[in-house]
Motif scaffolding. Structure first.
Motif, PDB file in Angstrom:
ATOM      1  N   ALA A   1       0.837  -1.201   0.000  1.00  0.00           N
ATOM      2  CA  ALA A   1       0.000   0.000   0.000  1.00  0.00           C
ATOM      3  C   ALA A   1       0.874   1.253   0.000  1.00  0.00           C
ATOM      4  O   ALA A   1       0.571   2.230  -0.701  1.00  0.00           O
ATOM      5  CB  ALA A   1      -0.927  -0.010   1.214  1.00  0.00           C
ATOM      6  N   GLN A   2       1.956   1.228   0.774  1.00  0.00           N
ATOM      7  CA  GLN A   2       2.868   2.372   0.776  1.00  0.00           C
ATOM      8  C   GLN A   2       3.492   2.575  -0.595  1.00  0.00           C
ATOM      9  O   GLN A   2       3.596   3.705  -1.080  1.00  0.00           O
ATOM     10  CB  GLN A   2       3.973   2.160   1.808  1.00  0.00           C
ATOM     11  N   LEU A   3       3.908   1.481  -1.236  1.00  0.00           N
ATOM     12  CA  LEU A   3       4.494   1.598  -2.569  1.00  0.00           C
ATOM     13  C   LEU A   3       3.493   2.137  -3.584  1.00  0.00           C
ATOM     14  O   LEU A   3       3.844   2.944  -4.449  1.00  0.00           O
ATOM     15  CB  LEU A   3       5.030   0.242  -3.028  1.00  0.00           C
ATOM     16  N   ALA A   4       2.255   1.692  -3.480  1.00  0.00           N
ATOM     17  CA  ALA A   4       1.224   2.198  -4.394  1.00  0.00           C
ATOM     18  C   ALA A   4       1.020   3.700  -4.181  1.00  0.00           C
ATOM     19  O   ALA A   4       0.863   4.466  -5.156  1.00  0.00           O
ATOM     20  CB  ALA A   4      -0.084   1.440  -4.180  1.00  0.00           C
ATOM     21  N   ALA A   5       1.023   4.159  -2.931  1.00  0.00           N
ATOM     22  CA  ALA A   5       0.879   5.583  -2.647  1.00  0.00           C
ATOM     23  C   ALA A   5       2.075   6.375  -3.189  1.00  0.00           C
ATOM     24  O   ALA A   5       1.911   7.456  -3.776  1.00  0.00           O
ATOM     25  CB  ALA A   5       0.726   5.806  -1.148  1.00  0.00           C
ATOM     26  N   LEU A   6       3.279   5.825  -3.008  1.00  0.00           N
ATOM     27  CA  LEU A   6       4.471   6.500  -3.530  1.00  0.00           C
ATOM     28  C   LEU A   6       4.465   6.554  -5.058  1.00  0.00           C
ATOM     29  O   LEU A   6       4.865   7.558  -5.654  1.00  0.00           O
ATOM     30  CB  LEU A   6       5.730   5.802  -3.038  1.00  0.00           C
TER      31      LEU A   6
ATOM     32  N   ALA B   1       2.181   9.311  -6.018  1.00  0.00           N
ATOM     33  CA  ALA B   1       2.793  10.615  -5.761  1.00  0.00           C
ATOM     34  C   ALA B   1       3.866  10.941  -6.793  1.00  0.00           C
ATOM     35  O   ALA B   1       3.957  12.074  -7.276  1.00  0.00           O
ATOM     36  CB  ALA B   1       3.384  10.640  -4.353  1.00  0.00           C
ATOM     37  N   LEU B   2       4.675   9.951  -7.150  1.00  0.00           N
ATOM     38  CA  LEU B   2       5.707  10.184  -8.159  1.00  0.00           C
ATOM     39  C   LEU B   2       5.091  10.521  -9.509  1.00  0.00           C
ATOM     40  O   LEU B   2       5.590  11.393 -10.228  1.00  0.00           O
ATOM     41  CB  LEU B   2       6.603   8.950  -8.286  1.00  0.00           C
TER      42      LEU B   2
ATOM     43  N   PRO C   1       5.474  13.510 -13.930  1.00  0.00           N
ATOM     44  CA  PRO C   1       4.892  12.558 -14.880  1.00  0.00           C
ATOM     45  C   PRO C   1       5.747  12.284 -16.110  1.00  0.00           C
ATOM     46  O   PRO C   1       5.573  11.259 -16.757  1.00  0.00           O
ATOM     47  CB  PRO C   1       3.576  13.223 -15.269  1.00  0.00           C
ATOM     48  N   PHE C   2       6.687  13.168 -16.450  1.00  0.00           N
ATOM     49  CA  PHE C   2       7.464  12.989 -17.674  1.00  0.00           C
ATOM     50  C   PHE C   2       8.902  12.540 -17.407  1.00  0.00           C
ATOM     51  O   PHE C   2       9.715  12.507 -18.312  1.00  0.00           O
ATOM     52  CB  PHE C   2       7.470  14.291 -18.485  1.00  0.00           C
TER      53      PHE C   2
END
Length: 172
Positions: free
Chosen positions: A53-58, A61-62, A67-68
């Motif tokens: 879940a933490q990785l999905a949130a990170l 956020a990234l 985004p590019f």
């Protein structure tokens, strides 16, 4: 009265009771360890879910912040759950495989494209064995629990099942 026999019987009885008590103590200890192991596995699964879940949130956020950025671009492969792989995630599998080779562990499960996943599914079905059981005058051929007239017939059925699975995986 046979006092020697009575004494021997009493001694054997005491030894049996002590052996039973020891067995029950070890059995109780084994059950306690099994409960402890089950709890540890549940805690590890909970921690794993939390880290995912933490990785999905990170990841989210990234994506929002940069985004590019080329390191965040998808590689075209996807994990089993459908999550796309990012370029920065490819380093994990390589590092894991280096350690796994030294320690005798299986390699990391890598994300795949749809076509690679279809090929892997087909290869898995084709790797299933066709079993031939011989008697004196006849042989019985089995694949996936079904009986076939000949080895060639079972191999044809296996090939058809592999092609169907490959087509269904390639569509999804």
């Amino acid at each position: 009265m046979d006092f020697e026999g009575v004494g021997t019987a009493l001694g054997y009885g005491r030894a049996i009771r002590e052996a039973r008590a020891t067995t029950w103590a070890w059995q109780d200890r084994a059950e306690a360890l099994e409960r402890e192991l089950a709890r540890a596995r549940a805690e590890a699964a909970a921690q794993d879910a939390g880290r995912r879940a933490q990785l999905a949130a990170l990841r989210g956020a990234l994506d929002a912040v940069a985004p590019f950025d080329p390191i965040l671009k998808p590689t075209g492969r996807a994990y089993e759950g459908g999550t796309p792989e990012r370029r920065w995630e490819t380093a994990y599998a390589d590092a894991y495989d280096d350690v796994a080779r030294r320690e005798g562990l299986p390699p990391a499960r890598r994300p795949m494209t749809r076509e690679e996943r279809a090929e892997a599914a087909e290869a898995e079905v084709l790797a299933e064995p066709v079993t031939v059981r011989r008697s004196l005058w006849w042989e019985r051929v089995f694949w996936r629990g079904a009986e076939y007239r000949s080895r060639e017939g079972a191999c044809r059925a296996r090939a058809v099942a592999a092609r169907k699975l490959r087509a269904s995986v390639a569509r999804t």
